[in-house]
Design a protein around this motif. Structure first.
Motif, PDB file in Angstrom:
ATOM      1  N   ARG A   1      82.160  58.378  78.317  1.00 26.86           N
ATOM      2  CA  ARG A   1      82.508  58.095  79.438  1.00 26.86           C
ATOM      3  C   ARG A   1      82.795  59.312  80.074  1.00 26.86           C
ATOM      4  NH1 ARG A   1      87.871  55.410  79.707  1.00 26.86           N
ATOM      5  NH2 ARG A   1      87.691  56.381  77.904  1.00 26.86           N
ATOM      6  N   THR A   2      83.550  60.189  79.395  1.00 27.34           N
ATOM      7  CA  THR A   2      84.036  61.377  79.923  1.00 27.34           C
ATOM      8  C   THR A   2      82.911  62.450  80.420  1.00 27.34           C
ATOM      9  OG1 THR A   2      84.486  62.408  77.494  1.00 27.34           O
ATOM     10  CG2 THR A   2      86.439  61.552  78.996  1.00 27.34           C
ATOM     11  N   VAL A   3      81.796  62.336  79.478  1.00 25.20           N
ATOM     12  CA  VAL A   3      80.549  63.142  79.766  1.00 25.20           C
ATOM     13  C   VAL A   3      79.507  62.707  80.546  1.00 25.20           C
ATOM     14  CG1 VAL A   3      81.115  64.705  77.772  1.00 25.20           C
ATOM     15  CG2 VAL A   3      79.861  62.698  77.634  1.00 25.20           C
ATOM     16  N   ILE A   4      79.689  61.419  81.255  1.00 24.30           N
ATOM     17  CA  ILE A   4      78.440  60.708  81.865  1.00 24.30           C
ATOM     18  C   ILE A   4      77.727  61.554  82.876  1.00 24.30           C
ATOM     19  CG2 ILE A   4      80.030  59.730  83.776  1.00 24.30           C
ATOM     20  CD1 ILE A   4      78.586  56.750  82.924  1.00 24.30           C
ATOM     21  N   ARG A   5      78.652  62.828  83.454  1.00 28.15           N
ATOM     22  CA  ARG A   5      77.741  63.185  84.674  1.00 28.15           C
ATOM     23  C   ARG A   5      76.885  64.281  83.904  1.00 28.15           C
ATOM     24  NH1 ARG A   5      82.310  65.088  88.723  1.00 28.15           N
ATOM     25  NH2 ARG A   5      80.548  66.569  89.368  1.00 28.15           N
ATOM     26  N   SER A   6      77.031  64.960  82.746  1.00 28.20           N
ATOM     27  CA  SER A   6      76.250  65.806  82.028  1.00 28.20           C
ATOM     28  C   SER A   6      75.472  65.320  80.965  1.00 28.20           C
ATOM     29  CB  SER A   6      77.100  66.859  81.680  1.00 28.20           C
ATOM     30  OG  SER A   6      78.112  66.217  80.609  1.00 28.20           O
ATOM     31  N   ALA A   7      75.710  63.948  80.517  1.00 29.56           N
ATOM     32  CA  ALA A   7      74.900  63.466  79.504  1.00 29.56           C
ATOM     33  C   ALA A   7      74.573  62.039  79.661  1.00 29.56           C
ATOM     34  CB  ALA A   7      75.578  63.740  78.061  1.00 29.56           C
ATOM     35  N   TRP A   8      73.826  61.518  80.513  1.00 27.82           N
ATOM     36  CA  TRP A   8      73.627  60.219  80.884  1.00 27.82           C
ATOM     37  C   TRP A   8      73.062  59.316  79.737  1.00 27.82           C
ATOM     38  CZ3 TRP A   8      68.718  58.639  79.894  1.00 27.82           C
ATOM     39  CH2 TRP A   8      67.664  59.534  79.671  1.00 27.82           C
ATOM     40  N   TRP A   9      72.176  59.932  78.717  1.00 29.04           N
ATOM     41  CA  TRP A   9      71.906  58.837  77.883  1.00 29.04           C
ATOM     42  C   TRP A   9      72.824  58.613  76.776  1.00 29.04           C
ATOM     43  CZ3 TRP A   9      71.621  64.450  78.083  1.00 29.04           C
ATOM     44  CH2 TRP A   9      72.024  65.012  76.961  1.00 29.04           C
ATOM     45  N   LEU A  10      73.822  59.310  76.639  1.00 28.86           N
ATOM     46  CA  LEU A  10      74.916  58.850  75.725  1.00 28.86           C
ATOM     47  C   LEU A  10      75.566  57.636  76.241  1.00 28.86           C
ATOM     48  CD1 LEU A  10      76.877  62.039  75.056  1.00 28.86           C
ATOM     49  CD2 LEU A  10      74.964  60.999  73.644  1.00 28.86           C
ATOM     50  N   SER A  11      75.580  57.022  77.315  1.00 27.27           N
ATOM     51  CA  SER A  11      75.962  55.612  77.683  1.00 27.27           C
ATOM     52  C   SER A  11      74.866  54.966  77.896  1.00 27.27           C
ATOM     53  CB  SER A  11      76.961  55.776  78.853  1.00 27.27           C
ATOM     54  OG  SER A  11      76.754  56.797  79.698  1.00 27.27           O
ATOM     55  N   PHE A  12      73.878  55.196  78.416  1.00 24.67           N
ATOM     56  CA  PHE A  12      72.563  54.622  78.812  1.00 24.67           C
ATOM     57  C   PHE A  12      71.870  53.757  77.783  1.00 24.67           C
ATOM     58  CE2 PHE A  12      68.017  54.022  79.372  1.00 24.67           C
ATOM     59  CZ  PHE A  12      67.866  53.440  80.814  1.00 24.67           C
ATOM     60  N   PHE A  13      71.728  54.634  76.556  1.00 23.16           N
ATOM     61  CA  PHE A  13      71.078  53.715  75.549  1.00 23.16           C
ATOM     62  C   PHE A  13      71.812  52.560  74.944  1.00 23.16           C
ATOM     63  CE2 PHE A  13      68.587  57.455  75.507  1.00 23.16           C
ATOM     64  CZ  PHE A  13      67.249  57.031  75.942  1.00 23.16           C
ATOM     65  N   PRO A  14      73.096  53.073  74.528  1.00 23.22           N
ATOM     66  CA  PRO A  14      73.938  51.687  74.098  1.00 23.22           C
ATOM     67  C   PRO A  14      74.006  50.693  75.034  1.00 23.22           C
ATOM     68  CG  PRO A  14      75.114  53.828  74.125  1.00 23.22           C
ATOM     69  CD  PRO A  14      73.791  53.976  74.251  1.00 23.22           C
ATOM     70  N   GLY A  15      73.976  51.088  76.285  1.00 21.61           N
ATOM     71  CA  GLY A  15      74.214  50.112  77.407  1.00 21.61           C
ATOM     72  C   GLY A  15      73.126  49.194  77.500  1.00 21.61           C
ATOM     73  N   VAL A  16      71.775  49.893  77.345  1.00 22.99           N
ATOM     74  CA  VAL A  16      70.650  48.990  77.230  1.00 22.99           C
ATOM     75  C   VAL A  16      70.520  47.964  76.288  1.00 22.99           C
ATOM     76  CG1 VAL A  16      68.158  49.363  77.048  1.00 22.99           C
ATOM     77  CG2 VAL A  16      69.176  50.649  78.607  1.00 22.99           C
TER      78      VAL A  16
END
Lengths: 277, 515
Positions: free
Chosen positions: A232-247
Motif C-alpha cells: 500500500r505504501t508504495v502503490i504509486r511507484s510499484a503497482w505490481w505489488l498490489s495488482f497481482f495479489p489483488g487479481v
C-alpha cells in the motif's frame, strides 16, 4: 445432477480455476522451495523484465510469484477451515432451533441475533486483536462471524422439512427425535447448505485478506492480503505489488461464486434457467 | 568518518552562506508528527514537543553538530580545574515572552526546583550536583559532589529548558493554566494552537540576539497520514518534512524533486541507535555464541540500503559514531553466514524457536523484522515474529517476555548519559523499556562504566571507553543494527535550517527564506 452442473459453463470455469489454484498451493514447495520470504533479487524488480521473476520482486526483493503461490495455501486453508468451523456451529444450532421450536428456538435465535447485530468485520477485528493474530485465531474469528446466517438457513429448512409426510411416518414408526433429525430431516437440507458453504469460503478468503491488509494477519504466514497491505505504501511507484495479489483474490473469489451458483442451479430441480436445463 | 567529513563540509557551506545577506521575513510550514501532547517543555519531553517547543524555550547552551557547546542563554562559561564548579555568565537584557526579565534566579529555579521534580532524565545527572546558586543576576554556579564527565552536555534545551520562575513558583506545575500558553525566552512566541490542525508561532521582536530570528512566523502542521504528508509537501503546502515524517520509500521520491534538498544532519546529539534486545537470561539467546551468530547472520548493509533507502550507518558497538568517545577498535561483525552456522554448531543449537518482537512503528520496522527473520532462518535458526501494538510492545519488553526485541534509543551526546544505562547491572529493573532490558550482567564492566563517568580528563575518558567498547562488543549483550538517520527534507530556498546537533528542534532561530 453432475450433468446439470457440467452444463453450466460458468460453474465449469470456476471449478477449473479453483483446481489450478489448489494445484499451485499444493505444489508451492516444489515450485518455490526457498519459501515466500526469501530475498532473492534486487528490490522493486519490474515484472516481465528478468527471466525467472515474471511477476517482479517486492520491497525486500522477495519474489512476488512465490508469494502468490505460497499465499494461496493460507487463503484456501483459512477459507476452508473457517467454513467448516462455522458449519459446525451453525448447523446444529439451527437444526435444534428449527426442529424443537419453543424456547429452544427462542433461545437459539436470540443468541444468533446477538451475533448478527454486530457488524461482521468489526467483530472479526476485535477478536483477532484480542487473541493476537495467528492463523488459528484468524480462522476462529472468521468462523465466529460467519455462522449466524448458516444457523438461520438451517432453521428455516428444518422447519419446512419437519412437517413433511415422511417425517410424520418416521415419527409413527417410533424413531427418536435425534434419529429423525439426523436421519430424515438434515439430509434433506444439505443442498442449500452446500451452496451457502461454497460462498462462505469466498467470503472467508476476502475477510482474511482484509484483516491482513490492516496488519492483523499472521506475521509468519504469507497471504494475499498481507502482500497488498505491505504494498500500500508504495502503490504509486510499484503497482505490481498490489495488482497481482489483488487479481489472485478476485479470480479465486469469483471462481468460488461461480461454483456456488452452479451448485445452486444443479441442486435445485425446481429451478431451471435458460440454457442450463 | 566519511559521514563526519560530509557534515563538516555542509556546515562550512552553511557558514559560507552567511557571506550573502540573509533575508528577513516570510513564513515557514513544518510538519509535526504526531501532534504533541503539550508544549510545556519542562513537563513533556517527547519528540514532537521538543520539535515545536525548542524554539519557544531555550537552554543555557546550544551544541554544534560535532557536539561542541556554544553560547545559548549563557554567553560564556568556565569549568574549574577539578571539574567540580561550573560557572555560567548569562546574556544581558534577556526577557521572557511576557516582558519580565530573565535572571539567574530563573536558572536556579528551573534546574534545582522545577526540573528536579519533573524531568527524570535530568534528575539522574543532577544527582551529581551539590548546590546551584546565583551570586548575582547574571551569574549561575553549579557545584558538583564529584566530577561528572558529561555534565557539560546537559544544558541543551530539551534536557534543561529554562522555566519562568514568576509563573511557576509555588504552583502545581502539571495543572498551571499557563501550560497551554507557554512562556519562554526563545526566538519565537506561542500564538495559537488549533488542535488537530496547526500550532502557530510568531517572531519574538525583543529577541536578545540582534537581527534574529529572520522568519516572521512558523506553522507546525498536523497531518495524521504519512501519504498525505508527502502529498502536502509535493503540492507546496508545507516547506519542511522533519525526519521520520514520511515513509522511507517516499524519501527517495521526494528528494528527487526539483528545488528539494535533504540532510541527514541535525541528529548528532540524539544519535538514535537501533538494536535488538537479546534476552540474556534464558533460551538460546543466553548463550554468547548464539548472540554472536546472530550478528554474523544478519546482512545489516542490505537492510540499510533497502529498508532504510541507504540512510544510516552500520554501528560497531554500543556507542554511535556521532556520540563522544566513540571507538571502532572492536571486533567487526561482517555478514558471514558460514561463521554463524559454525558458532551454532559449536554451541549445539537444537532448533528451539526464538521469537522476534518488532517495533510497532509502521511498515519500515515490520519489513526490517521480516528481513532479520529471513537472515536468521537461512543459517538454521527457527524464528517467529510476534505481532504487537505499542502497548503490547511496552508490556512485553518491560516484563522481559521476549527473546529478541527491536528498539532504538537516543544517546544524548555522551556514553554516561545515553549508553551505559542499557548495559550496567544496576539498571536491571522490571517495568521500564528504557534500561538494561536484556539483563546483561558484567560486574567488571560495571566498575569501568562508573569510573569513566566521573573522569574529567577527556583523553582519560576516551581510553576508558575504548576499553569498555572493546570488551562489550565481544559479549554481544544486544544485537546492534543501525545508527538511524532521519533525513530532513526541505525546499532549497530555506537556508540555515539545520545548524546544530539537535537540528530542527532549535534550528528555526537561524533559518531564513530566499525570496
Amino acid at each position: 445432477m453432475i450433468r446439470r452442473f457440467a452444463s453450466n459453463k460458468g460453474a465449469v470455469i470456476g471449478v477449473l480455476i479453483l483446481l489450478i489454484v489448489i494445484g499451485l498451493a499444493l505444489s508451492a514447495d516444489l515450485l518455490f522451495p526457498r519459501g515466500p520470504w526469501a530475498m532473492v533479487q534486487r528490490p522493486f524488480l519490474v515484472p516481465f523484465t528478468m527471466d525467472g521473476f515474471p511477476l517482479g520482486t517486492d520491497t525486500l526483493g522477495r519474489d512476488v510469484a512465490a508469494g502468490l503461490v505460497h499465499g494461496a495455501r493460507v487463503s484456501l486453508l483459512v477459507g476452508l477451515v473457517s467454513t467448516i468451523v462455522a458449519l459446525a456451529i451453525g448447523v446444529p444450532l439451527g437444526a435444534v432451533a428449527g426442529f424443537y421450536g419453543g424456547w429452544a428456538d427462542e433461545g437459539a435465535m436470540r443468541f444468533t441475533e446477538f451475533f448478527q447485530t454486530i457488524p461482521n468485520f468489526a467483530l472479526a477485528i476485535v477478536l483477532v486483536a484480542i487473541l493476537e493474530p495467528t492463523l488459528t485465531s484468524i480462522t476462529l474469528a472468521i468462523a465466529i462471524v460467519s455462522w449466524p446466517p448458516v444457523a438461520r438457513l438451517v432453521r428455516a429448512e428444518v422447519m419446512a422439512v419437519k412437517s413433511r409426510e415422511y417425517v410424520d411416518a418416521a415419527r409413527l414408526a417410533g424413531l427418536s427425535n435425534i434419529r429423525i433429525l439426523t436421519g430424515e430431516v438434515l439430509p434433506n437440507t444439505v443442498s442449500p447448505i452446500i451452496v451457502m458453504a461454497s460462498l462462505m469460503v469466498a467470503t472467508a478468503i476476502l475477510l482474511e485478506s482484509s484483516l491482513s491488509f490492516l496488519g492483523l494477519g499472521d506475521p509468519n504466514a504469507m497471504s494475499w492480503g498481507y502482500m497488498i497491505g505491505a504494498a500500500r505504501t508504495v502503490i504509486r511507484s510499484a503497482w505490481w505489488l498490489s495488482f497481482f495479489p489483488g487479481v489472485a483474490i478476485l479470480v479465486t473469489v469469483l471462481a468460488l461464486n461461480l461454483i456456488g451458483e452452479g451448485l445452486n442451479d444443479a441442486l435445485n430441480p425446481h429451478l431451471s434457467r435458460k440454457g442450463t436445463a | 568518518m566519511q559521514y563526519l567529513k560530509a557534515t563538516t563540509f555542509l556546515i562550512a557551506a552553511a557558514f559560507a552562506g552567511h557571506a550573502f545577506a540573509q533575508e528577513a521575513g516570510g513564513r515557514l510550514d513544518i510538519v509535526v508528527q504526531p501532534e504533541p501532547p503539550g508544549l510545556m517543555l519542562g513537563l513533556v519531553q517527547n519528540g514532537p514537543t521538543q520539535l515545536v517547543a525548542g524554539d519557544i524555550y531555550e537552554g543555557l547552551l546550544r551544541y554544534t553538530t560535532d557536539l561542541e557547546p556554544e553560547p545559548g542563554l549563557a554567553e560564556s562559561w568556565e569549568i574549574s580545574e577539578d571539574g567540580l564548579t561550573y560557572t555560567f555568565h548569562l546574556h544581558e537584557g534577556v526577557k521572557w515572552h511576557d516582558g519580565e526579565p530573565f535572571t539567574a534566579e530563573d536558572v536556579v529555579f528551573s534546574a534545582d526546583v522545577f526540573l528536579r521534580e519533573t524531568h527524570a532524565r535530568l534528575r539522574a545527572s543532577l544527582a551529581y550536583v551539590d548546590t546551584i546558586t546565583a551570586p548575582d543576576d547574571l551569574t549561575v554556579v553549579f557545584k558538583l559532589k564529584e566530577p561528572f564527565g558529561p555534565f557539560i552536555s546537559v544544558f541543551e534545551v530539551g534536557t534543561m529548558p529554562m522555566i519562568p520562575k514568576h509563573i511557576y513558583e509555588g504552583t502545581d506545575y502539571a495543572t498551571n493554566e499557563m501550560n497551554a500558553t507557554p512562556i519562554g525566552t526563545g526566538p519565537f512566541k506561542f500564538e495559537a494552537w488549533e488542535k488537530g490542525s496547526y500550532i502557530h508561532l510568531v517572531k519574538n521582536e525583543d529577541y536578545y540576539v540582534d537581527g534574529l530570528p529572520y522568519l516572521d512566523e512558523v506553522y507546525y502542521r498536523v497531518i495524521p497520514d504519512a501519504a498525505s504528508r508527502a502529498v502536502a509537501f509535493e503540492t507546496g503546502e508545507v516547506d519542511v518534512l522533519p525526519g521520520g515524517s514520511v515513509e522511507n520509500w517516499d524519501v527517495a521520491r521526494l528528494t528527487e524533486m526539483d528545488g528539494v534538498c535533504s540532510t541527514g544532519s541535525g541528529w548528532e546529539f540524539f544519535a538514535p541507535l537501533a538494536w535488538m534486545w537479546l534476552n540474556n537470561r534464558e533460551g538460546p539467546t543466553s548463550d554468547v555464541r548464539f548472540r554472536q551468530a546472530i550478528m554474523y547472520a544478519m546482512d545489516r548493509e542490505f537492510v540499510r540500503d533497502v529498508v532504510w533507502n541507504g540512510f544510516g550507518k552500520i554501528p560497531t558497538g554500543p556507542v554511535a559514531s556521532a556520540t563522544n568517545f566513540y571507538s571502532d577498535d572492536v571486533t567487526q561483525y561482517d555478514y558471514d553466514p558460514d561463521k554463524a552456522k559454525a558458532l551454532l554448531e559449536e554451541m549445539g543449537y537444537d532448533g528451539e524457536t526464538v521469537r522476534v518482537l518488532p517495533l510497532p512503528y509502521g511498515e519500515t520496522w515490520q519489513r526490517w523484522a521480516e528481513a532479520v527473520r529471513q537472515n536468521l532462518s537461512e543459517v538454521g535458526i527457527n524464528v517467529e515474529i510476534d505481532s504487537t501494538d505499542v502497548a503490547g510492545w511496552n508490556e512485553k519488553t518491560s516484563q522481559w517476555d521476549y527473546d529478541m526485541a527491536f528498539t532504538y534509543l537516543y544517546q544524548y551526546g555522551d556514553p554516561a548519559l545515553g549508553v551505559s544505562r542499557n548495559y550496567t547491572a544496576d539498571r536491571i529493573q522490571k517495568g521500564s523499556p528504557w534500561n538494561n532490558v536484556e539483563g546483561y550482567e558484567n560486574p567488571g564492566l560495571d566498575a569501568k562504566w562508573a569510573a569513566a563517568a566521573t573522569m574529567t580528563d577527556a583523553a582519560e575518558r576516551q581510553a576508558a571507553y575504548d576499553e569498555i567498547q572493546k570488551e562489550i562488543v565481544d559479549d554481544v549483550p544486544v544485537a546492534w543494527l543501525l545508527e538511524l538517520e532521519f533525513p530532513t527534507i526541505y525546499r532549497c530556498n530555506v537556508h540555515d535550517l539545520v545548524t546544530t546537533g539537535i537540528g530542527l528542534n532549535d534550528g528555526i532561530r537561524n533559518a531564513w527564506i530566499e525570496q
